[in-house]
Design a protein around this motif. Structure first.
Motif, PDB file in Angstrom:
ATOM      1  N   TYR A 113      10.200   0.254   6.270  1.00 46.30           N
ATOM      2  CA  TYR A 113       9.928   0.180   4.830  1.00 46.30           C
ATOM      3  C   TYR A 113      11.133  -0.396   4.090  1.00 46.30           C
ATOM      4  O   TYR A 113      10.996  -1.278   3.234  1.00 46.30           O
ATOM      5  CB  TYR A 113       9.588   1.577   4.313  1.00 46.30           C
ATOM      6  CG  TYR A 113       9.232   1.654   2.848  1.00 46.30           C
ATOM      7  CD1 TYR A 113       7.910   1.460   2.421  1.00 46.30           C
ATOM      8  CD2 TYR A 113      10.203   1.926   1.876  1.00 46.30           C
ATOM      9  CE1 TYR A 113       7.574   1.546   1.077  1.00 46.30           C
ATOM     10  CE2 TYR A 113       9.868   2.014   0.537  1.00 46.30           C
ATOM     11  CZ  TYR A 113       8.559   1.828   0.139  1.00 46.30           C
ATOM     12  OH  TYR A 113       8.240   1.905  -1.195  1.00 46.30           O
TER      13      TYR A 113
ATOM     14  N   ARG B 210       0.829  -1.205   0.000  1.00 46.34           N
ATOM     15  CA  ARG B 210       0.000   0.000   0.000  1.00 46.34           C
ATOM     16  C   ARG B 210       0.867   1.260   0.000  1.00 46.34           C
ATOM     17  O   ARG B 210       0.576   2.232  -0.710  1.00 46.34           O
ATOM     18  CB  ARG B 210      -0.937   0.009   1.213  1.00 46.34           C
ATOM     19  CG  ARG B 210      -1.988  -1.085   1.200  1.00 46.34           C
ATOM     20  CD  ARG B 210      -3.102  -0.804   2.190  1.00 46.34           C
ATOM     21  NE  ARG B 210      -2.618  -0.668   3.557  1.00 46.34           N
ATOM     22  CZ  ARG B 210      -2.500  -1.666   4.424  1.00 46.34           C
ATOM     23  NH1 ARG B 210      -2.822  -2.900   4.043  1.00 46.34           N
ATOM     24  NH2 ARG B 210      -2.067  -1.463   5.643  1.00 46.34           N
ATOM     25  N   ALA B 211       1.925   1.246   0.798  1.00 48.63           N
ATOM     26  CA  ALA B 211       2.823   2.401   0.864  1.00 48.63           C
ATOM     27  C   ALA B 211       3.529   2.611  -0.466  1.00 48.63           C
ATOM     28  O   ALA B 211       3.642   3.743  -0.959  1.00 48.63           O
ATOM     29  CB  ALA B 211       3.842   2.202   1.991  1.00 48.63           C
ATOM     30  N   TRP B 212       3.995   1.537  -1.059  1.00 56.13           N
ATOM     31  CA  TRP B 212       4.711   1.623  -2.337  1.00 56.13           C
ATOM     32  C   TRP B 212       3.784   2.161  -3.417  1.00 56.13           C
ATOM     33  O   TRP B 212       4.170   3.036  -4.197  1.00 56.13           O
ATOM     34  CB  TRP B 212       5.236   0.238  -2.718  1.00 56.13           C
ATOM     35  CG  TRP B 212       6.113   0.238  -3.931  1.00 56.13           C
ATOM     36  CD1 TRP B 212       7.473   0.346  -3.973  1.00 56.13           C
ATOM     37  CD2 TRP B 212       5.682   0.140  -5.304  1.00 56.13           C
ATOM     38  NE1 TRP B 212       7.918   0.320  -5.276  1.00 56.13           N
ATOM     39  CE2 TRP B 212       6.843   0.192  -6.116  1.00 56.13           C
ATOM     40  CE3 TRP B 212       4.453   0.001  -5.923  1.00 56.13           C
ATOM     41  CZ2 TRP B 212       6.784   0.112  -7.499  1.00 56.13           C
ATOM     42  CZ3 TRP B 212       4.391  -0.061  -7.307  1.00 56.13           C
ATOM     43  CH2 TRP B 212       5.544  -0.006  -8.076  1.00 56.13           C
TER      44      TRP B 212
ATOM     45  N   SER C 191       1.135   4.058  -3.168  1.00 60.31           N
ATOM     46  CA  SER C 191       0.767   5.459  -2.974  1.00 60.31           C
ATOM     47  C   SER C 191       1.850   6.419  -3.432  1.00 60.31           C
ATOM     48  O   SER C 191       1.568   7.560  -3.794  1.00 60.31           O
ATOM     49  CB  SER C 191       0.448   5.718  -1.493  1.00 60.31           C
ATOM     50  OG  SER C 191      -0.722   5.033  -1.119  1.00 60.31           O
ATOM     51  N   SER C 192       3.097   5.958  -3.429  1.00 58.07           N
ATOM     52  CA  SER C 192       4.196   6.856  -3.789  1.00 58.07           C
ATOM     53  C   SER C 192       4.816   6.572  -5.154  1.00 58.07           C
ATOM     54  O   SER C 192       5.581   7.382  -5.660  1.00 58.07           O
ATOM     55  CB  SER C 192       5.302   6.793  -2.717  1.00 58.07           C
ATOM     56  OG  SER C 192       5.757   5.466  -2.549  1.00 58.07           O
TER      57      SER C 192
ATOM     58  N   ALA D 197       0.305   5.023   4.946  1.00 58.23           N
ATOM     59  CA  ALA D 197       0.963   3.719   5.129  1.00 58.23           C
ATOM     60  C   ALA D 197       2.460   3.856   5.351  1.00 58.23           C
ATOM     61  O   ALA D 197       3.034   3.208   6.233  1.00 58.23           O
ATOM     62  CB  ALA D 197       0.686   2.820   3.934  1.00 58.23           C
ATOM     63  N   LEU D 198       3.106   4.705   4.551  1.00 54.77           N
ATOM     64  CA  LEU D 198       4.556   4.870   4.688  1.00 54.77           C
ATOM     65  C   LEU D 198       4.899   5.533   6.012  1.00 54.77           C
ATOM     66  O   LEU D 198       5.854   5.126   6.692  1.00 54.77           O
ATOM     67  CB  LEU D 198       5.112   5.693   3.525  1.00 54.77           C
ATOM     68  CG  LEU D 198       6.630   5.959   3.561  1.00 54.77           C
ATOM     69  CD1 LEU D 198       7.406   4.656   3.643  1.00 54.77           C
ATOM     70  CD2 LEU D 198       7.053   6.761   2.339  1.00 54.77           C
ATOM     71  N   ASP D 199       4.144   6.543   6.397  1.00 53.97           N
ATOM     72  CA  ASP D 199       4.392   7.198   7.683  1.00 53.97           C
ATOM     73  C   ASP D 199       4.259   6.203   8.830  1.00 53.97           C
ATOM     74  O   ASP D 199       5.070   6.208   9.764  1.00 53.97           O
ATOM     75  CB  ASP D 199       3.397   8.344   7.905  1.00 53.97           C
ATOM     76  CG  ASP D 199       3.684   9.538   7.018  1.00 53.97           C
ATOM     77  OD1 ASP D 199       4.807   9.621   6.487  1.00 53.97           O
ATOM     78  OD2 ASP D 199       2.784  10.376   6.838  1.00 53.97           O
TER      79      ASP D 199
ATOM     80  N   ASP E 219      -3.477   4.835   0.170  1.00 57.09           N
ATOM     81  CA  ASP E 219      -3.216   4.794   1.617  1.00 57.09           C
ATOM     82  C   ASP E 219      -2.015   5.706   1.882  1.00 57.09           C
ATOM     83  O   ASP E 219      -0.891   5.250   2.062  1.00 57.09           O
ATOM     84  CB  ASP E 219      -2.935   3.361   2.067  1.00 57.09           C
ATOM     85  CG  ASP E 219      -2.863   3.243   3.585  1.00 57.09           C
ATOM     86  OD1 ASP E 219      -2.798   4.293   4.263  1.00 57.09           O
ATOM     87  OD2 ASP E 219      -2.855   2.114   4.095  1.00 57.09           O
TER      88      ASP E 219
END
Length: 280
Positions: free
Chosen positions: A39, A13-15, A17-18, A30-32, A27
């Motif tokens: 990560y 999800r983090a990957w 989104s960015s 997610a990374l935060d 999301d």
């Protein structure tokens, strides 16, 4: 502590989104929540354990195995919550919430959230929330539960759940590890938690799916120290729902998932995964 597969889902999800130029599900927290150090650890884990014939094995791994499942089910569930909350106040029960960030992305006061998970997982999550200085809204409840021992309704009511309010329940990423009898019992328990309208949302893998992507996914999960069950046949799921008073409202197989979420971009719906929204 949350499972390794839960970390892989959060990483995906983090990957997405960015990195994605076509966002299926954003999301943005997610990374935060993971933190850069965690990560990078998960990224390195993928690079070391699951090398692929690709210039970017992390991207290949995400696109092939995790993003199609994680993004579609999250989008499906949260779209449903948004739709049902348009008519007034609802409760949203997230089963196995793990590192889900909906409680902090949600700005709709009509949605009261109940996160259900093991005490150890919730302790980790609360510690991370404290480190990030995030505020827990008054309409968010953390419900520690042992699904193998505790009655779901008892734990919810103890934490402020109102059986008179319309309720949406998401059970995402859970059925992959359960035999049908156990999952059917979960459905039965949820059929009793609200006296008025209830919707349940869940995903599952079709039984008898032996394609290369499915077999590889099972190997990846096994390498993470977990074991996927054999999956369910569609008619078995429909029968379990009907026995407990639920009617299927939406059913998305591969072609429907592809059409709804992946018409553009470079993602392909994962083979043999099903999404269902059922109402009572």
């Amino acid at each position: 502590m949350e499972s390794l597969t839960a970390k892989l889902c959060a990483f995906a999800r983090a990957w997405h989104s960015s990195h994605s130029d076509h966002t299926v599900f954003n999301d943005f927290l997610a990374l935060d929540f993971m933190g850069q150090e965690e990560y990078e650890k998960v990224s390195n884990f993928i690079l070391k354990r699951f090398p692929q014939e690709s210039e970017n094995s992390v991207e290949f791994f995400n696109r092939k195995y995790f993003l199609p499942i994680v993004l579609s089910r999250s989008r499906f569930a949260e779209d449903r919550v948004k739709l049902e909350s348009q008519s007034g106040k609802i409760q949203y029960v997230i089963c196995g919430a793990g590192v889900d960030t909906f409680s902090f992305r949600n700005k709709n006061p009509n949605v009261e959230v109940f996160e259900l998970d093991l005490l150890a997982t919730q302790s980790y999550k609360k510690k991370r929330i404290q480190e990030l200085h995030w505020n827990i809204a008054e309409n968010v409840h953390f419900v520690a539960i042992d699904f193998s021992k505790d009655r779901i309704i008892d734990k919810l009511v103890e934490n402020g759940f109102d059986r008179q309010k319309p309720t949406v329940v998401s059970i995402l990423g859970v059925s992959y590890y359960l035999p049908l009898s156990v999952f059917a019992e979960t459905i039965r328990q949820f059929s009793e938690i609200a006296t008025t309208g209830i919707s349940i949302i869940f995903d599952y893998l079709q039984k008898g799916a032996f394609t290369a992507p499915v077999l590889q996914l099972k190997k990846i999960v096994a390498d993470c120290g977990e074991t996927m069950a054999e999956g369910f046949r569609d008619h078995e799921v429909f029968d379990a729902l009907e026995r407990n008073g639920f009617k299927v409202d939406e059913f998305l197989g591969e072609s429907a998932l592809q059409q709804r979420y992946f018409r553009t971009g470079n993602l392909k719906a994962f083979d043999s995964v099903r999404l269902i929204a059922a109402i009572k």
